[in-house]
Design a protein around this motif. Structure first.
Motif, PDB file in Angstrom:
ATOM      1  N   LEU A  76       0.840  -1.199   0.000  1.00 39.15           N
ATOM      2  CA  LEU A  76       0.000   0.000   0.000  1.00 39.15           C
ATOM      3  C   LEU A  76       0.873   1.246   0.000  1.00 39.15           C
ATOM      4  O   LEU A  76       1.881   1.326   0.707  1.00 39.15           O
ATOM      5  CB  LEU A  76      -0.920   0.008   1.212  1.00 39.15           C
ATOM      6  N   THR A  77       0.470   2.239  -0.798  1.00 45.88           N
ATOM      7  CA  THR A  77       1.150   3.531  -0.848  1.00 45.88           C
ATOM      8  C   THR A  77       0.102   4.589  -0.546  1.00 45.88           C
ATOM      9  O   THR A  77      -0.782   4.818  -1.356  1.00 45.88           O
ATOM     10  CB  THR A  77       1.778   3.770  -2.231  1.00 45.88           C
ATOM     11  N   THR A  78       0.182   5.219   0.615  1.00 48.25           N
ATOM     12  CA  THR A  78      -0.912   6.064   1.050  1.00 48.25           C
ATOM     13  C   THR A  78      -0.442   7.167   1.990  1.00 48.25           C
ATOM     14  O   THR A  78       0.630   7.060   2.593  1.00 48.25           O
ATOM     15  CB  THR A  78      -1.985   5.205   1.765  1.00 48.25           C
ATOM     16  N   TYR A  83      -5.538   2.257   7.984  1.00 46.35           N
ATOM     17  CA  TYR A  83      -6.037   1.014   7.408  1.00 46.35           C
ATOM     18  C   TYR A  83      -5.096  -0.177   7.623  1.00 46.35           C
ATOM     19  O   TYR A  83      -5.286  -1.225   7.015  1.00 46.35           O
ATOM     20  CB  TYR A  83      -6.270   1.194   5.898  1.00 46.35           C
ATOM     21  N   ALA A  84      -4.107  -0.031   8.485  1.00 46.66           N
ATOM     22  CA  ALA A  84      -3.076  -1.069   8.606  1.00 46.66           C
ATOM     23  C   ALA A  84      -3.656  -2.419   9.010  1.00 46.66           C
ATOM     24  O   ALA A  84      -3.408  -3.441   8.369  1.00 46.66           O
ATOM     25  CB  ALA A  84      -1.998  -0.630   9.594  1.00 46.66           C
ATOM     26  N   SER A  87      -6.100  -3.939   6.400  1.00 49.71           N
ATOM     27  CA  SER A  87      -5.481  -4.376   5.156  1.00 49.71           C
ATOM     28  C   SER A  87      -4.805  -5.727   5.265  1.00 49.71           C
ATOM     29  O   SER A  87      -4.510  -6.354   4.244  1.00 49.71           O
ATOM     30  CB  SER A  87      -4.442  -3.332   4.714  1.00 49.71           C
ATOM     31  N   TYR A  88      -4.564  -6.212   6.471  1.00 48.19           N
ATOM     32  CA  TYR A  88      -3.742  -7.410   6.637  1.00 48.19           C
ATOM     33  C   TYR A  88      -4.346  -8.648   5.980  1.00 48.19           C
ATOM     34  O   TYR A  88      -3.630  -9.518   5.480  1.00 48.19           O
ATOM     35  CB  TYR A  88      -3.501  -7.679   8.125  1.00 48.19           C
ATOM     36  N   VAL A  92      -1.397  -7.821   2.283  1.00 46.07           N
ATOM     37  CA  VAL A  92      -0.613  -6.585   2.269  1.00 46.07           C
ATOM     38  C   VAL A  92       0.678  -6.843   3.035  1.00 46.07           C
ATOM     39  O   VAL A  92       0.653  -7.183   4.215  1.00 46.07           O
ATOM     40  CB  VAL A  92      -1.405  -5.424   2.901  1.00 46.07           C
ATOM     41  N   ASP A  94       3.343  -4.586   3.126  1.00 48.35           N
ATOM     42  CA  ASP A  94       3.905  -3.371   3.716  1.00 48.35           C
ATOM     43  C   ASP A  94       2.964  -2.204   3.454  1.00 48.35           C
ATOM     44  O   ASP A  94       2.101  -2.260   2.575  1.00 48.35           O
ATOM     45  CB  ASP A  94       5.301  -3.068   3.173  1.00 48.35           C
ATOM     46  N   TYR A  95       3.186  -1.153   4.222  1.00 49.67           N
ATOM     47  CA  TYR A  95       2.286  -0.009   4.277  1.00 49.67           C
ATOM     48  C   TYR A  95       3.172   1.231   4.204  1.00 49.67           C
ATOM     49  O   TYR A  95       3.713   1.680   5.213  1.00 49.67           O
ATOM     50  CB  TYR A  95       1.526  -0.078   5.606  1.00 49.67           C
ATOM     51  N   GLU A 223       2.339  -4.931  11.509  1.00 48.84           N
ATOM     52  CA  GLU A 223       2.788  -3.692  10.867  1.00 48.84           C
ATOM     53  C   GLU A 223       4.244  -3.743  10.450  1.00 48.84           C
ATOM     54  O   GLU A 223       4.728  -2.834   9.775  1.00 48.84           O
ATOM     55  CB  GLU A 223       2.561  -2.508  11.819  1.00 48.84           C
TER      56      GLU A 223
END
Length: 224
Positions: A76-78, A83-84, A87-88, A92, A94-95, A223
């Protein structure tokens, strides 16, 4: 390996493309400013990794992931950190918070390689159960529970009893995608379907409580 970018800001797309030049093993096969276009593309093509913004026109990044039938890995690029945990469940890995530093991008790519190298080299071991020694593979192991005198290894097709403690299994499996989330439970992180504040739901529909003493370490693991 193939990847796509789903990002509605053209300058952000350029930055990701620039960073990807340092990873010649990756082929950027397409870029999209709209998640619906990306969804249509993925119905015909397969990729290994998606760079995905969350706030997109017409269809958000999270709704895009919910609607995918097959989930590639996702970075994710945000600009939004909220939303961590949600999103799992969508693979996902990485964040990345904007603006994305090149060092942080490289760390995310290394995490992909580390995780999927482990997945390819599945870990197998033997469990002594009574008079038997039973071969167990981590890809089939959903979670482990303790019941005072023994531990229960819950597999896709059976449950194996062991005299080893949960502490033993935690030490043996922590480098193979397992996490202690309660004094009585050790779970396979790949089996998580949903994460709530006090429990996780696994793909097997089993709901496992998150113990208060384990919550912070579990959050950091998700995370990391």
């Amino acid at each position: 390996m193939k990847c796509i970018i789903v990002e509605d800001q053209i300058p952000a797309q350029r930055i990701l493309k620039h960073y990807l030049q340092d990873f010649p093993e990756w082929q950027l096969v397409a870029s999209f400013t709209d998640a619906l276009q990306a969804k249509e593309f993925l119905q015909k093509e397969e990729v290994d990794l998606i760079f995905l913004d969350i706030h997109l026109p017409r269809l958000s990044g999270m709704d895009f992931l919910r609607n995918l039938k097959k989930h590639p890995a996702v970075i994710l690029t945000t600009a939004f950190p909220d939303y961590a945990l949600e999103s799992y469940e969508f693979k996902v890995i990485d964040y990345l918070m904007k603006p994305i530093a090149p060092e942080r991008f490289a760390q995310a790519m290394e995490k992909y390689h580390s995780l999927y190298k482990k997945a390819e080299s599945d870990f197998s071991f033997f469990v002594k159960s009574g008079y038997e020694k039973i071969a167990v593979s981590t890809k089939d192991l959903i979670y482990i529970a303790t019941d005072m005198d023994y531990t229960e290894l819950h597999l896709n097709d059976k449950t194996v009893l062991s005299k080893e403690t949960l502490n033993h299994w935690e030490q043996k499996l922590e480098d193979h995608g397992f996490q202690r989330i309660h004094k009585s439970y050790l779970i396979n992180l790949e089996q998580i379907l949903e994460v709530y504040s006090n429990a996780v739901v696994l793909k097997s529909a089993q709901e496992i409580p998150i113990g208060r003493a384990y919550k912070e370490a579990f959050r950091r693991r998700l995370e990391s």
